[in-house]
Design a protein around this motif. Sequence first.
Motif, PDB file in Angstrom:
ATOM      1  N   LEU A 212      33.024 116.389  61.261  1.00 14.09           N
ATOM      2  CA  LEU A 212      33.597 117.917  61.209  1.00 14.09           C
ATOM      3  C   LEU A 212      34.578 117.788  60.107  1.00 14.09           C
ATOM      4  O   LEU A 212      35.340 118.375  59.172  1.00 14.09           O
ATOM      5  CB  LEU A 212      33.809 118.523  62.354  1.00 14.09           C
ATOM      6  CG  LEU A 212      33.435 118.426  63.610  1.00 14.09           C
ATOM      7  CD1 LEU A 212      33.428 119.287  64.432  1.00 14.09           C
ATOM      8  CD2 LEU A 212      32.266 120.038  62.682  1.00 14.09           C
ATOM      9  N   PRO A 213      35.747 116.813  60.159  1.00 16.83           N
ATOM     10  CA  PRO A 213      36.943 116.303  59.566  1.00 16.83           C
ATOM     11  C   PRO A 213      36.337 116.856  58.283  1.00 16.83           C
ATOM     12  O   PRO A 213      37.237 117.176  57.237  1.00 16.83           O
ATOM     13  CB  PRO A 213      37.567 115.180  59.804  1.00 16.83           C
ATOM     14  CG  PRO A 213      37.622 115.543  60.912  1.00 16.83           C
ATOM     15  CD  PRO A 213      35.624 115.619  61.443  1.00 16.83           C
ATOM     16  N   PHE A 234      43.269 115.899  59.072  1.00 24.39           N
ATOM     17  CA  PHE A 234      41.889 116.437  59.290  1.00 24.39           C
ATOM     18  C   PHE A 234      41.824 116.317  60.789  1.00 24.39           C
ATOM     19  O   PHE A 234      42.058 116.720  61.820  1.00 24.39           O
ATOM     20  CB  PHE A 234      41.081 117.737  58.809  1.00 24.39           C
ATOM     21  CG  PHE A 234      40.979 118.534  57.818  1.00 24.39           C
ATOM     22  CD1 PHE A 234      42.744 118.754  57.582  1.00 24.39           C
ATOM     23  CD2 PHE A 234      40.132 118.561  57.067  1.00 24.39           C
ATOM     24  CE1 PHE A 234      42.612 120.226  56.997  1.00 24.39           C
ATOM     25  CE2 PHE A 234      40.692 119.423  55.284  1.00 24.39           C
ATOM     26  CZ  PHE A 234      41.639 120.419  55.829  1.00 24.39           C
ATOM     27  N   GLY A 235      41.271 114.983  60.704  1.00 22.73           N
ATOM     28  CA  GLY A 235      41.073 113.427  61.774  1.00 22.73           C
ATOM     29  C   GLY A 235      41.836 113.430  63.050  1.00 22.73           C
ATOM     30  O   GLY A 235      41.843 113.913  63.603  1.00 22.73           O
ATOM     31  N   GLU A 236      43.100 113.652  62.143  1.00 20.90           N
ATOM     32  CA  GLU A 236      44.009 113.082  62.756  1.00 20.90           C
ATOM     33  C   GLU A 236      45.222 114.500  64.051  1.00 20.90           C
ATOM     34  O   GLU A 236      45.396 114.356  64.551  1.00 20.90           O
ATOM     35  CB  GLU A 236      45.619 112.101  61.934  1.00 20.90           C
ATOM     36  CG  GLU A 236      45.312 111.280  61.445  1.00 20.90           C
ATOM     37  CD  GLU A 236      45.442 110.570  62.133  1.00 20.90           C
ATOM     38  OE1 GLU A 236      45.627 110.406  63.894  1.00 20.90           O
ATOM     39  OE2 GLU A 236      45.622 108.961  62.157  1.00 20.90           O
ATOM     40  N   THR A 237      44.925 115.466  62.679  1.00 17.10           N
ATOM     41  CA  THR A 237      45.238 116.691  63.502  1.00 17.10           C
ATOM     42  C   THR A 237      44.400 117.350  64.854  1.00 17.10           C
ATOM     43  O   THR A 237      44.850 117.168  65.663  1.00 17.10           O
ATOM     44  CB  THR A 237      45.363 117.677  62.223  1.00 17.10           C
ATOM     45  OG1 THR A 237      45.545 117.754  61.170  1.00 17.10           O
ATOM     46  CG2 THR A 237      45.203 119.048  62.635  1.00 17.10           C
ATOM     47  N   SER A 238      43.763 117.066  64.232  1.00 15.77           N
ATOM     48  CA  SER A 238      41.890 117.335  65.812  1.00 15.77           C
ATOM     49  C   SER A 238      42.734 116.915  66.462  1.00 15.77           C
ATOM     50  O   SER A 238      42.909 117.089  67.806  1.00 15.77           O
ATOM     51  CB  SER A 238      41.151 117.185  65.061  1.00 15.77           C
ATOM     52  OG  SER A 238      40.088 118.312  64.143  1.00 15.77           O
ATOM     53  N   THR A 260      39.574 121.018  67.900  1.00 12.83           N
ATOM     54  CA  THR A 260      39.932 121.841  66.896  1.00 12.83           C
ATOM     55  C   THR A 260      40.198 121.539  65.876  1.00 12.83           C
ATOM     56  O   THR A 260      40.482 122.139  64.510  1.00 12.83           O
ATOM     57  CB  THR A 260      41.246 120.999  67.345  1.00 12.83           C
ATOM     58  OG1 THR A 260      42.034 121.089  68.710  1.00 12.83           O
ATOM     59  CG2 THR A 260      42.360 121.077  65.877  1.00 12.83           C
ATOM     60  N   ALA A 261      38.664 120.530  65.405  1.00 12.63           N
ATOM     61  CA  ALA A 261      38.473 120.338  64.294  1.00 12.63           C
ATOM     62  C   ALA A 261      37.134 121.779  64.079  1.00 12.63           C
ATOM     63  O   ALA A 261      36.965 121.953  63.040  1.00 12.63           O
ATOM     64  CB  ALA A 261      37.602 119.589  64.689  1.00 12.63           C
ATOM     65  N   ILE A 262      36.878 122.266  64.627  1.00 10.58           N
ATOM     66  CA  ILE A 262      35.886 123.243  64.661  1.00 10.58           C
ATOM     67  C   ILE A 262      36.429 124.570  64.121  1.00 10.58           C
ATOM     68  O   ILE A 262      36.474 124.481  63.404  1.00 10.58           O
ATOM     69  CB  ILE A 262      34.959 123.876  65.831  1.00 10.58           C
ATOM     70  CG1 ILE A 262      33.969 123.300  65.932  1.00 10.58           C
ATOM     71  CG2 ILE A 262      34.374 125.530  65.173  1.00 10.58           C
ATOM     72  CD1 ILE A 262      32.777 123.176  67.141  1.00 10.58           C
ATOM     73  N   LEU A 263      37.845 124.675  64.467  1.00 12.16           N
ATOM     74  CA  LEU A 263      38.643 125.768  64.534  1.00 12.16           C
ATOM     75  C   LEU A 263      39.216 125.646  62.653  1.00 12.16           C
ATOM     76  O   LEU A 263      39.677 125.882  62.205  1.00 12.16           O
ATOM     77  CB  LEU A 263      40.200 125.716  64.886  1.00 12.16           C
ATOM     78  CG  LEU A 263      39.534 126.307  66.600  1.00 12.16           C
ATOM     79  CD1 LEU A 263      41.087 126.146  67.368  1.00 12.16           C
ATOM     80  CD2 LEU A 263      39.453 127.683  66.576  1.00 12.16           C
ATOM     81  N   ILE A 264      40.033 124.203  62.361  1.00 20.89           N
ATOM     82  CA  ILE A 264      39.715 123.368  60.931  1.00 20.89           C
ATOM     83  C   ILE A 264      38.916 123.969  60.015  1.00 20.89           C
ATOM     84  O   ILE A 264      39.474 123.964  59.206  1.00 20.89           O
ATOM     85  CB  ILE A 264      40.310 122.240  60.798  1.00 20.89           C
ATOM     86  CG1 ILE A 264      41.533 122.205  61.833  1.00 20.89           C
ATOM     87  CG2 ILE A 264      40.639 121.672  60.141  1.00 20.89           C
ATOM     88  CD1 ILE A 264      41.203 120.518  62.400  1.00 20.89           C
ATOM     89  N   LEU A 265      37.758 123.922  60.930  1.00 25.71           N
ATOM     90  CA  LEU A 265      36.650 123.620  59.563  1.00 25.71           C
ATOM     91  C   LEU A 265      36.293 125.427  59.265  1.00 25.71           C
ATOM     92  O   LEU A 265      36.306 125.642  57.934  1.00 25.71           O
ATOM     93  CB  LEU A 265      35.655 123.519  60.318  1.00 25.71           C
ATOM     94  CG  LEU A 265      33.578 123.878  59.849  1.00 25.71           C
ATOM     95  CD1 LEU A 265      34.130 123.339  58.486  1.00 25.71           C
ATOM     96  CD2 LEU A 265      32.870 123.404  60.035  1.00 25.71           C
ATOM     97  N   ILE A 266      36.452 126.042  60.346  1.00 30.72           N
ATOM     98  CA  ILE A 266      36.689 127.223  60.090  1.00 30.72           C
ATOM     99  C   ILE A 266      37.710 128.195  58.557  1.00 30.72           C
ATOM    100  O   ILE A 266      37.116 128.874  58.019  1.00 30.72           O
ATOM    101  CB  ILE A 266      36.789 128.272  61.429  1.00 30.72           C
ATOM    102  CG1 ILE A 266      35.338 128.268  62.046  1.00 30.72           C
ATOM    103  CG2 ILE A 266      37.109 130.387  61.696  1.00 30.72           C
ATOM    104  CD1 ILE A 266      35.545 128.780  63.708  1.00 30.72           C
ATOM    105  N   MET A 267      38.730 126.974  58.832  1.00 30.18           N
ATOM    106  CA  MET A 267      40.049 128.167  58.548  1.00 30.18           C
ATOM    107  C   MET A 267      39.926 127.723  56.998  1.00 30.18           C
ATOM    108  O   MET A 267      40.184 128.067  55.923  1.00 30.18           O
ATOM    109  CB  MET A 267      41.706 127.574  59.369  1.00 30.18           C
ATOM    110  CG  MET A 267      41.869 128.277  60.303  1.00 30.18           C
ATOM    111  SD  MET A 267      43.386 127.488  60.992  1.00 30.18           S
ATOM    112  CE  MET A 267      43.114 126.051  61.770  1.00 30.18           C
ATOM    113  N   SER A 268      39.151 126.455  56.385  1.00 32.97           N
ATOM    114  CA  SER A 268      38.788 125.931  55.866  1.00 32.97           C
ATOM    115  C   SER A 268      37.622 126.922  54.864  1.00 32.97           C
ATOM    116  O   SER A 268      37.350 126.918  53.514  1.00 32.97           O
ATOM    117  CB  SER A 268      38.508 124.140  55.903  1.00 32.97           C
ATOM    118  OG  SER A 268      37.704 124.455  56.099  1.00 32.97           O
ATOM    119  N   ILE A 269      36.896 127.097  55.931  1.00 34.62           N
ATOM    120  CA  ILE A 269      35.719 128.000  54.866  1.00 34.62           C
ATOM    121  C   ILE A 269      36.461 129.412  54.763  1.00 34.62           C
ATOM    122  O   ILE A 269      36.473 130.168  53.588  1.00 34.62           O
ATOM    123  CB  ILE A 269      34.264 128.080  55.978  1.00 34.62           C
ATOM    124  CG1 ILE A 269      33.420 126.688  55.962  1.00 34.62           C
ATOM    125  CG2 ILE A 269      33.650 129.068  55.580  1.00 34.62           C
ATOM    126  CD1 ILE A 269      32.641 127.058  57.285  1.00 34.62           C
TER     127      ILE A 269
END
Length: 284
Positions: A212-213, A234-238, A260-269
């Motif tokens: 995911l990161p 992103f991994g550390e944040t997750s 958390t990793a999924i939310l970061i993925l959504i934000m990056s998209i």
Amino acid sequence: MIDSFLQYEFLQNAAITGILIGIVAPLLGVFIVVRRLSLIADALSHITLTGIAASLLLEKRVTAVNDWNPIYMGMVFSVFGAILIERLRKVYKHYEELAIPIILSGGIGVGVILISLADGFNTDLFSYLFGSVTAVSRDSMWTVLVITSIVILIVILFYKELFVLSFDEEHASVSGVNGRWIHLLFIVMVALVIASSMQVVGILLVSALMTLPVASAIRIAKSFKQTIGLSIAFGETSVLVGLISSYHLSVPPGGTIVVTAILILIMSILYKRVRAQQWIKGEA
């Protein structure tokens, strides 16, 4: 949480272990994704589950092994599964991807049998499945530290070989790179990282931390090295947000880390989409 962190050793163990995993899992995950081997993490995690179940079964049947840390048996099974995947890839030269579902299915099948023989699921097994803040011992933390140090050193020493193999195995072979041994070394590292990550993230969710990161970083990064850097960030944040959320919500950390990793993925998209729209408007 800071006061609790200073007071309780198990929180210190979980936080330090999580930080280390947040570095090394996405680091290897970049090479895994580029090689289109994302499912290999799932296969090895299920083999690790088989090793954990075997260790718990031995604890019930053999008194002498009560002091064993199940993480070591998980590592043995995970490394064995990694080597077996490599062997099967050679057997099925034109269908190399078959090696992964074979090991994945075998791991699930043997794992279910061993879990049944060990009298089913218990608290210990659930902590390995979904992660547990309290399950990380000081011994496990040092194990993860050693593995992380070794993995980072190997990636630095063999970065060029790993990079070339990830994008073009034929070119690597012509260039004199010993692809067979480098790939075997790489997959063994993946096996060790997966096994060592299970107490924080959980066996069923550790593959998500490796992919995911990276999926988030790929949307933003402009180079391979930048992809590695963003993946680790992103991994550390997750991991950190997930551990803090897990502590306050009293839920397994594996779930909060992955969400958390999924939310970061959504934000990056969304970020990529907004930037693309802005570029189109600017051109117009």
